[in-house]
Design an enzyme around this catalytic site. Structure first.
Site, PDB file in Angstrom:
ATOM      1  N   CYS A 156      -7.314  -6.232   9.701  1.00  0.00           N
ATOM      2  CA  CYS A 156      -8.752  -6.103   9.490  1.00  0.00           C
ATOM      3  C   CYS A 156      -9.252  -4.928  10.333  1.00  0.00           C
ATOM      4  CB  CYS A 156      -9.454  -7.382   9.950  1.00  0.00           C
ATOM      5  SG  CYS A 156      -8.770  -8.867   9.248  1.00  0.00           S
ATOM      6  N   ARG A 162      -8.292  -0.547   6.091  1.00  0.00           N
ATOM      7  CA  ARG A 162      -7.543  -1.609   6.785  1.00  0.00           C
ATOM      8  C   ARG A 162      -7.738  -2.969   6.121  1.00  0.00           C
ATOM      9  NH1 ARG A 162      -5.871  -0.395  11.834  1.00  0.00           N
ATOM     10  NH2 ARG A 162      -5.867  -2.597  12.376  1.00  0.00           N
ATOM     11  N   ASN A 220      -9.433  -9.335  14.780  1.00  0.00           N
ATOM     12  CA  ASN A 220      -8.350  -8.841  13.925  1.00  0.00           C
ATOM     13  C   ASN A 220      -7.050  -9.386  14.503  1.00  0.00           C
ATOM     14  OD1 ASN A 220      -6.556  -7.458  12.291  1.00  0.00           O
ATOM     15  ND2 ASN A 220      -6.572  -5.624  13.574  1.00  0.00           N
ATOM     16  N   GLY A 221      -6.331 -10.190  13.717  1.00  0.00           N
ATOM     17  CA  GLY A 221      -5.047 -10.725  14.189  1.00  0.00           C
ATOM     18  C   GLY A 221      -4.841 -12.138  13.662  1.00  0.00           C
ATOM     19  N   GLU A 280      14.495   1.118  -8.825  1.00  0.00           N
ATOM     20  CA  GLU A 280      13.316   1.340  -7.991  1.00  0.00           C
ATOM     21  C   GLU A 280      13.286   2.770  -7.458  1.00  0.00           C
ATOM     22  OE1 GLU A 280      10.617   0.042  -7.552  1.00  0.00           O
ATOM     23  OE2 GLU A 280       9.857   0.799  -5.650  1.00  0.00           O
ATOM     24  N   LYS A 324      10.260   5.448  -8.116  1.00  0.00           N
ATOM     25  CA  LYS A 324       9.569   6.167  -7.046  1.00  0.00           C
ATOM     26  C   LYS A 324       9.565   7.667  -7.337  1.00  0.00           C
ATOM     27  CE  LYS A 324       7.688   3.638  -5.471  1.00  0.00           C
ATOM     28  NZ  LYS A 324       7.863   2.338  -6.066  1.00  0.00           N
ATOM     29  N   GLU A 346       7.364   8.619 -10.478  1.00  0.00           N
ATOM     30  CA  GLU A 346       5.913   8.376 -10.455  1.00  0.00           C
ATOM     31  C   GLU A 346       5.175   9.271  -9.456  1.00  0.00           C
ATOM     32  OE1 GLU A 346       4.205   4.654  -9.100  1.00  0.00           O
ATOM     33  OE2 GLU A 346       6.033   4.181  -8.024  1.00  0.00           O
ATOM     34  N   HIS A 355      29.112   4.542 -20.645  1.00  0.00           N
ATOM     35  CA  HIS A 355      28.640   4.122 -21.984  1.00  0.00           C
ATOM     36  C   HIS A 355      27.496   4.989 -22.471  1.00  0.00           C
ATOM     37  CE1 HIS A 355      31.167   0.574 -21.677  1.00  0.00           C
ATOM     38  NE2 HIS A 355      30.725   0.434 -20.443  1.00  0.00           N
TER      39      HIS A 355
HETATM   40  C1  AGP Z   1       4.983   0.923  -8.239  1.00  0.00           C
HETATM   41  O1  AGP Z   1       5.218   1.974  -7.321  1.00  0.00           O
HETATM   42  C2  AGP Z   1       3.870   1.269  -9.209  1.00  0.00           C
HETATM   43  N1  AGP Z   1       2.681   1.595  -8.516  1.00  0.00           N
HETATM   44  C3  AGP Z   1       3.684   0.209 -10.283  1.00  0.00           C
HETATM   45  O2  AGP Z   1       4.863   0.160 -11.051  1.00  0.00           O
HETATM   46  C4  AGP Z   1       3.375  -1.210  -9.788  1.00  0.00           C
HETATM   47  O3  AGP Z   1       4.513  -1.765  -9.179  1.00  0.00           O
HETATM   48  C5  AGP Z   1       3.000  -2.073 -11.009  1.00  0.00           C
HETATM   49  O4  AGP Z   1       1.829  -1.545 -11.587  1.00  0.00           O
HETATM   50  C6  AGP Z   1       2.780  -3.551 -10.661  1.00  0.00           C
HETATM   51  O5  AGP Z   1       1.706  -3.664  -9.768  1.00  0.00           O
HETATM   52  P1  AGP Z   1       1.485  -5.075  -9.040  1.00  0.00           P
HETATM   53  O6  AGP Z   1       2.673  -5.318  -8.162  1.00  0.00           O
HETATM   54  O7  AGP Z   1       0.220  -4.883  -8.251  1.00  0.00           O
HETATM   55  O8  AGP Z   1       1.346  -6.132 -10.083  1.00  0.00           O
END
Ligand code: AGP
Length: 611
Positions: A2, A27, A98-99, A484, A488, A491, A507
Site C-alpha cells: 500500500c 503501489r 502498510n504491511g 512463456e 515474453k 509481446e 516434426h
Molecule cells: C502476459 O505477459 C500477457 N500480459 C497476457 O498474456 C496475460 O497473461 C493474459 O492477458 C492473462 O491475463 P490475466 O492473468 O490477468 O488473466
C-alpha cells in the site's frame, strides 16, 4: 503493498495528501482515504481510486496536518469499512498502515475480551486499537504507546498515527515496509517513498527497520522501537526524479517486477507451508477439500501467461498428486461445449482477476456444477469473487503489461496445491514433501543470485536485436517455460517467437533453422538434460545459433552452444521458478535495445476485460 502519506506544516494538508496518494497509486489502488486534524479529526475513506475519494470529500475541511492511504488489499476485501485510515474505538487515535500484522488474531482476541469492537476485517484496525489499549493501560503519551505496542507485534508495518489529545504530533514507525520522512521548510512529510513530496523537498530521512519517529512542528526525532534510544538519523539529499522513484530506481516497471520475484515468492509462500514437514495450509483449499479429493480430474483454465502457469500446474499435479489434469485456453473452453460436471474441479488462473474469457469460462463451469478455485493477484477482483474458493498470489501490483512476478507466484501457488493434494491423497511421501518444501525455501535466494546475471544477459540480448524470428525449446516442466519465454519476447519486442517441446522440432520446426534463427534451449540439470543435449546437437547440425539455459559448468552443452546462461540447480518440479527468470531478462533487454515501450507494448492491455 500500500501507499501511506502524511503532512504536518503550515500549508493546507488535504491537497498535499491527495497529490501524494496519486503518486503512490502504483503501489496499490483498490481503496483510499485521508484523516485531517485541526483541533478535531475529519476522516474520509472509500473503495476505489484516489479520484473516487476526492469525489466524496468535495471541499475538504481546513487542516495543516493529516495522513492518507491508498490500499492494495491483502486481508479483507476492498470496501469502505476496510479502507484506511482506521480509528480506535474511542475515536481518539487514527492510523494508516502498510504491511501485514501476523499475530493480529491473538491481539484481536485480547482486545475483544477487553470490550473492543471492530468495524472492519483488517489487521490495521486491530493494531490502532491495541495502541489505544496500551496507552490506556500504561497511561503514557502516544509515542510510548506506539513503541510499547509495536514491541508486542509480529509482522511487517509502516504506520503513521495521530491522536486527538496530541495536536501537532504524528508518530511513525517501520519494520519490513518502507517509510521516508521529508524535511521541508517548517513542514514535514511522510511517505512510503519520496514521490509524494519530491517537489516540496529533496531532504529525506529513510527510517530503518525497527525505528520510529515523532514528527512535530519542532522537527523529527528518530528513536529505536525496541530500546527507545535516540537515533542520529542521516539526512539524504535526493537526486532521483519522480518517475525513477515510482519504479524503485529501475528504468521500467517490468525490470522492477522481475527483480521483485524473490520477495513475491516469499510473500506467496508465507504462512502456507511448513518448511520442515512440507505440510501445506491454505484455507481456500480446505474449504473445497472434499470436492478436490473426490475430483475425477482437474481442469485448469486461463489466458496467456496464466495459461502457461496452468501448463506447469498440469505437470505438478500429475507428478505429485497423480490427478488427471487438462489445461485449456479459457477462450476456447467457454465456446466448445465441453463435457464438464459436478465431479470436476476447475482451477482458474488470472493475475488481474478481470480477464473476460476466464470469467465467462468460470461462470459456465459453475453452471455445469463444477467446483471452481481461483488463483488471482488482485484481492476482491471479479474472478476472486466469482469462484467458490481461491488463493491469492500476493505478488503485489504488477504494472508492466508483460507478466513476470505474477507468473512465478502463480506457479508457486500451483506447487503448494500439488503438494497439498499429493499428501492428502497419499501419493506424496512426507520425505519428498519436506524435500520440496526445503528447496522451495531456497528458491528466492537462488533467484537473487541469478539476478546478478542481468548485465551478462543484457550483453547477450544484443545478438537478437535484429532477429525477425526465434524458437524457444524445452521439455517436461520446462516446455511451458519455453512457451512463456516466447510470449515474453514477442509481446514486448515484437519479434515473432515460438515455444515448442524440444522433441517436436523434428516434426516440422527444424525446417526453419538456419544461421539467422536464434534458438533458446531451456536445459537445466535434471531428468531431461541428456535429451536436450541431443536437441542442441540437432540444431547445431543445421547451423542454428543456440543459447542454452543450463546448470553450472555443464561442459557438454557449453561446448555445443553459441552462448550459455548458467543457473543454479533445483528439483525438476521447481525448475520453472528459476529457468523463467533469464528468459524474462532476455526479452526485456532485447525490447529495450529495439526501442520498444516495454511497460506498455503496442496493441496490448494489462487486463483484457473484453472478448
Ligand atoms: C502476459 O505477459 C500477457 N500480459 C497476457 O498474456 C496475460 O497473461 C493474459 O492477458 C492473462 O491475463 P490475466 O492473468 O490477468 O488473466
Amino acid at each position: 503493498m500500500c501507499g501511506i502519506v502524511g503532512y504536518l506544516g503550515t500549508r493546507e494538508a488535504y491537497p498535499i495528501l491527495i497529490q501524494g496518494l496519486k503518486r503512490l497509486e502504483y503501489r496499490g489502488y483498490d481503496s483510499a482515504g485521508v484523516a485531517l486534524f485541526n483541533g478535531h479529526l475529519d476522516m474520509f475513506k472509500c473503495k476505489g481510486k484516489v479520484a473516487d475519494l476526492e469525489a466524496i470529500v468535495g471541499t475538504a475541511p481546513s487542516a495543516t496536518m493529516g495522513i492518507g492511504h491508498t490500499r492494495w488489499a491483502t486481508h479483507g476485501e476492498p470496501n469502505d469499512p476496510n479502507s484506511h485510515p482506521h480509528a480506535s474505538n474511542s475515536g481518539r487515535l487514527v492510523m494508516v498502515h502498510n504491511g501485514i500484522i501476523e499475530n493480529f488474531a491473538a491481539l484481536k482476541e485480547l482486545l475483544s475480551k477487553a470490550g473492543y469492537v471492530f468495524h472492519s476485517d483488517t489487521d490495521t484496525e486491530v493494531l490502532v486499537n491495541f495502541i489505544e489499549y496500551i496507552q490506556d493501560q500504561e497511561e503514557v503519551e502516544l509515542d510510548q504507546a506506539v513503541r510499547l505496542a509495536l514491541n508486542e507485534v509480529v509482522g511487517a508495518y509502516a504506520i503513521a498515527v495521530m491522536s486527538k489529545d496530541e495536536p501537532g504530533h504524528m508518530v511513525v514507525a517501520r519494520l519490513g515496509s518502507p517509510l521516508v520522512l521529508g524535511l521541508g521548510n517548517n513542514e514535514y512529510f511522510v511517505g512510503s517513498d519520496a514521490t509524494p513530496f519530491l517537489d516540496s523537498t529533496k531532504k529525506v530521512i529513510y527510517l530503518e527497520d525497527g525505528e520510529m519517529a515523532v514528527v512535530s512542528r519542532k522537527g523529527v526525532a528518530v528513536r529505536q522501537i525496541a530500546s527507545d534510544l535516540p537515533v542520529d538519523a542521516v539526512i539524504h539529499q535526493l537526486k532521483l526524479d519522480l518517475d525513477s522513484i515510482e519504479k524503485g530506481g529501475y528504468e521500467h516497471f517490468m525490470l522492477k517486477e522481475i527483480f521483485e520475484q524473490p520477495k513475491s515468492i516469499r510473500d506467496t509462500v508465507r504462512g502456507r507451508l511448513d518448511m520442515q514437514t512440507g505440510m501445506v495450509k491454505m484455507a481456500g483449499l480446505e474449504s473445497i477439500s472434499d470436492a478436490l479429493l473426490e475430483a475425477q480430474r482437474i481442469l485448469i483454465i486461463g489466458c496467456g501467461t496464466s495459461w502457461h502457469a496452468g501448463l506447469v500446474g498440469e505437470y505438478l499435479l500429475e507428478d505429485l498428486a497423480r490427478i488427471p489434469v487438462e489445461v485449456e485456453y479459457a477462450s476456447e473452453f467457454r465456446y466448445r461445449n465441453p463435457v464438464i460436471g459436478p465431479k470436476d474441479v476447475v482451477i482458474a488462473i488470472s493475475q488481474s482477476g478481470e480477464t473476460a474469457d476466464t470469467l465467462a469460462a468460470i461462470k459456465m463451469a459453475k453452471q455445469a456444477g463444477a467446483t471452481v478455485f481461483g488463483v488471482c493477484n488482485v484481492v476482491g477482483s471479479s474472478i476472486a469473487r466469482e469462484t467458490h474458493a481461491g488463493a491469492y498470489t500476493h505478488a503485489g501490483p504488477e504494472i508492466g503489461v508483460a507478466s513476470t512476478k505474477a507468473f512465478t507466484a502463480q506457479v508457486t501457488v500451483l506447487t503448494l496445491i500439488a503438494m497439498y493434494l499429493g499428501q492428502a491423497k497419499g501419493h506424496l511421501s512426507a520425505e519428498r514433501a519436506a524435500e520440496i518444501a526445503q528447496e522451495l525455501a531456497r528458491i528466492p535466494a537462488k533467484i537473487e543470485s541469478m539476478l546478478d546475471l542481468n548485465e551478462r544477459i543484457k550483453t547477450l540480448s544484443a545478438d537478437m536485436v535484429e532477429s525477425t524470428n526465434a524458437l524457444f525449446l524445452g521439455r517436461g516442466y520446462n516446455f511451458p517455460v519455453a512457451l512463456e519465454g516466447a510470449l515474453k519476447l514477442k509481446e514486448i519486442s515484437y519479434i515473432h517467437a515460438e515455444g515448442y517441446p524440444a522433441a517436436e522440432m523434428k516434426h516440422g520446426p527444424i525446417a526453419l533453422i538456419d544461421e539467422q534463427m536464434p534458438i533458446i534451449i531451456v536445459a537445466p540439470r535434471g531428468d531431461m538434460y541428456e535429451k536436450l543435449v541431443s536437441n542442441v546437437q540437432e540444431v547445431k547440425a543445421r547451423k542454428g545459433r543456440v543459447l542454452s539455459i543450463t546448470g553450472m559448468d555443464e561442459k557438454e552443452i557449453k561446448a555445443l552452444s553459441d552462448a550459455v546462461i548458467e543457473i543454479p540447480d533445483t528439483l525438476d518440479c521447481l525448475s520453472p521458478l528459476l529457468t523463467t527468470v533469464p528468459l524474462q531478462l532476455l526479452s526485456y533487454h532485447v525490447a529495450v535495445l529495439r526501442g520498444c515501450n516495454v511497460d506498455q507494448p503496442r496493441n496490448l492491455a494489462k487486463s483484457v476485460t473484453v472478448e
